[in-house]
Design a protein around this motif. Structure first.
Motif, short mmCIF file in Angstrom:
data_model
loop_
_atom_site.label_atom_id
_atom_site.label_comp_id
_atom_site.label_asym_id
_atom_site.label_seq_id
_atom_site.Cartn_x
_atom_site.Cartn_y
_atom_site.Cartn_z
N ARG A 103 -24.81 6.56 -117.98
CA ARG A 103 -26.22 6.53 -117.64
C ARG A 103 -26.97 7.66 -118.37
O ARG A 103 -26.36 8.65 -118.79
N LEU A 113 -26.55 12.43 -106.65
CA LEU A 113 -25.49 11.52 -107.07
C LEU A 113 -24.42 12.26 -107.87
O LEU A 113 -24.70 13.22 -108.58
N SER A 115 -22.31 13.18 -110.74
CA SER A 115 -22.62 13.05 -112.16
C SER A 115 -21.93 14.16 -112.94
O SER A 115 -21.77 15.28 -112.45
N MET A 125 -21.56 8.61 -114.15
CA MET A 125 -21.73 8.61 -112.70
C MET A 125 -20.67 7.72 -112.06
O MET A 125 -19.94 6.99 -112.75
N VAL A 127 -19.88 4.74 -109.10
CA VAL A 127 -20.45 3.72 -108.23
C VAL A 127 -19.34 3.06 -107.42
O VAL A 127 -18.16 3.08 -107.80
N ARG A 135 -23.29 0.43 -105.56
CA ARG A 135 -23.88 1.59 -104.88
C ARG A 135 -23.39 2.86 -105.54
O ARG A 135 -22.18 3.02 -105.77
N TYR A 136 -24.32 3.78 -105.85
CA TYR A 136 -23.93 5.05 -106.44
C TYR A 136 -23.28 5.94 -105.38
O TYR A 136 -23.69 5.95 -104.20
N TYR A 190 -18.98 -4.17 -115.78
CA TYR A 190 -19.19 -2.78 -116.19
C TYR A 190 -18.87 -2.57 -117.67
O TYR A 190 -18.19 -1.62 -118.05
N SER A 193 -19.46 0.65 -119.48
CA SER A 193 -18.57 1.75 -119.10
C SER A 193 -17.30 1.77 -119.95
O SER A 193 -16.54 2.74 -119.88
N ASN A 219 -27.89 -0.90 -118.98
CA ASN A 219 -26.87 -0.96 -117.95
C ASN A 219 -26.11 -2.27 -117.94
O ASN A 219 -25.10 -2.40 -117.24
#
Length: 406
Positions: A103, A113, A115, A125, A127, A135-136, A190, A193, A219
């Protein structure tokens, strides 16, 4: 201020109050309060426990000027967050759901959050991948689970590593072409990622026979290309990446990630004479300014009397088309300099002195100040006259060498 603002509050306040009102109607919510200063809604669940925060800035910006139906749908997604069941209290109940996500850097270092830096201009981050939503994870969650951030990230990476088979199959079909392919996330893959997964880019390198260029555009979109001497193909890859990054509602980076000779994930940095050098420089300047811009605004907003002045990162293009970033070091105040290509030393009624960052960092012995990502360097008065003169000469030598190479 218009009539509507005077009667009903600003557009931001109307948006925040609408979100809070709709969240209050959720059965699982005991209370929802709009905080206009932080521009967020604080939600207290019916089961008690720590309140959750719904940050409004991104969705508000995304829906400004959009049709009413689009805004209502966006608010509905925020309300869905409030309707989610509480985050589990026990580590064994969440460890299998953790995923890492790439992110932009949060401007506020107090952002709750979880990070950590992912290179100079991006963050990683955590999730929780639940059946109904992503959800973070917050730092308060780690305390409740009694695990460190390092353990949580390691667990998330192990979970993510099990999902890379499809992307590796794509690599086998590319055969070193720089023609970008688009990997689009369906909501639970994801894909952006993947560069975070240990060994993924290195495996892509080995399978394709060329250095991979992974553009985490947004994202849900990852563009994948490969290093080549085909200037036209590389130009197309970078043009597509920048266009889609600019158009994205949730952009991440127009600059590609790759893997170095030791297997570490890094921003792609080709040799100066490589056909992609100018395009890479342009993309990295966009990314750097996108990271430093919000940070500068935030630091200036919270600065009090006696605090160092947060200098801005600025981009420039020479008449020949070369692009650089610059930051100004004022002689009469303490500043926080962003990392730049060039440091400007402005002096009244004199020509501004421009010195390469590498020279200034070495001669003035710059070191990063603690607590800043992207990095900042605390400076005060200019270095002594002999150091300034030495930097001036080194800058002149560097400029002469650059002209010789040109």
């Amino acid at each position: 201020m218009g009539i509507a603002d005077r009667l009903f509050g600003s557009a931001r306040d109307r948006f925040g109050k609408e979100v809070a009102a709709r969240v209050r109607a959720v059965d699982a919510v005991a209370r929802a309060d709009y905080d206009p200063v932080e521009f967020q809604v604080v939600v207290q669940g019916a089961r008690g426990g720590e309140p959750s925060i719904i940050n409004l800035e991104t969705v508000f910006r995304e829906t400004q000027g959009a049709p009413a139906g689009v805004r209502r749908a966006a608010i509905g997604r925020l309300v869905d967050i409030a309707a989610l069941p509480p985050t589990p209290d026990h580590w064994d109940d969440v460890r299998a759901t953790l995923r890492p996500v790439l992110r932009p850097i949060p401007a506020d270092p107090k952002f709750d959050l979880v990070s950590r830096p992912a290179g100079p201009y991006l963050s990683e981050m955590l999730v929780l991948d639940t059946p109904s939503a992503m959800r973070y994870a917050a730092r308060t969650d780690l305390k409740r689970w009694e695990v460190s951030a390092e353990e949580a990230f390691a667990t998330a990476h192990r979970n993510m590593a099990r999902t890379v088979t499809t992307s590796l199959d794509e690599a086998r079909r590319r055969e070193g072409s720089a023609e970008p392919i688009r990997l689009t996330d369906n909501g639970d893959a994801y894909l952006t990622s993947l560069p975070l997964v240990q060994g993924w880019l290195a495996t892509m390198h080995r399978l394709a026979g060329a250095r991979p260029l992974a553009f985490p555009i947004s994202n849900n979109t990852l563009l994948l290309a490969y290093e080549t001497d085909d200037a036209a193909a590389l130009a197309k890859a970078f043009e597509v990446a920048e266009r889609e990054w600019r158009e994205s509602a949730r952009p991440i980076s127009p600059a590609p990630l790759t893997v170095d000779d030791e297997g570490a994930v890094v921003l792609y940095q080709p040799a100066h004479d490589h056909p992609a050098h100018a395009a890479v420089k342009h993309a990295q300047i966009l990314l750097a300014m996108d990271a430093y811009g919000p940070q500068t605004e935030y630091l200036r907003a919270i600065a009090g009397p006696g605090d160092p002045f947060p200098a801005a990162l600025k981009g420039f293009r020479s008449p020949e088309g070369a692009e650089v970033t610059a930051a100004s070091w004022a002689d009469d105040e303490t500043s926080l300099l962003p990392a730049a290509d060039v440091v400007a030393f402005p002096k009244h009624n004199e020509k501004m002195l421009l010195i390469p960052w590498t020279v200034v960092a070495e001669e003035a012995r710059l070191t990063p100040a603690e607590g800043y990502h992207p990095a900042r360097y605390r400076v005060g008065e200019w270095p002594d006259a002999d150091v300034m003169e030495r930097m001036r000469k080194l800058a002149a030598e560097a400029a002469e060498a650059a002209r010789g190479q040109g």
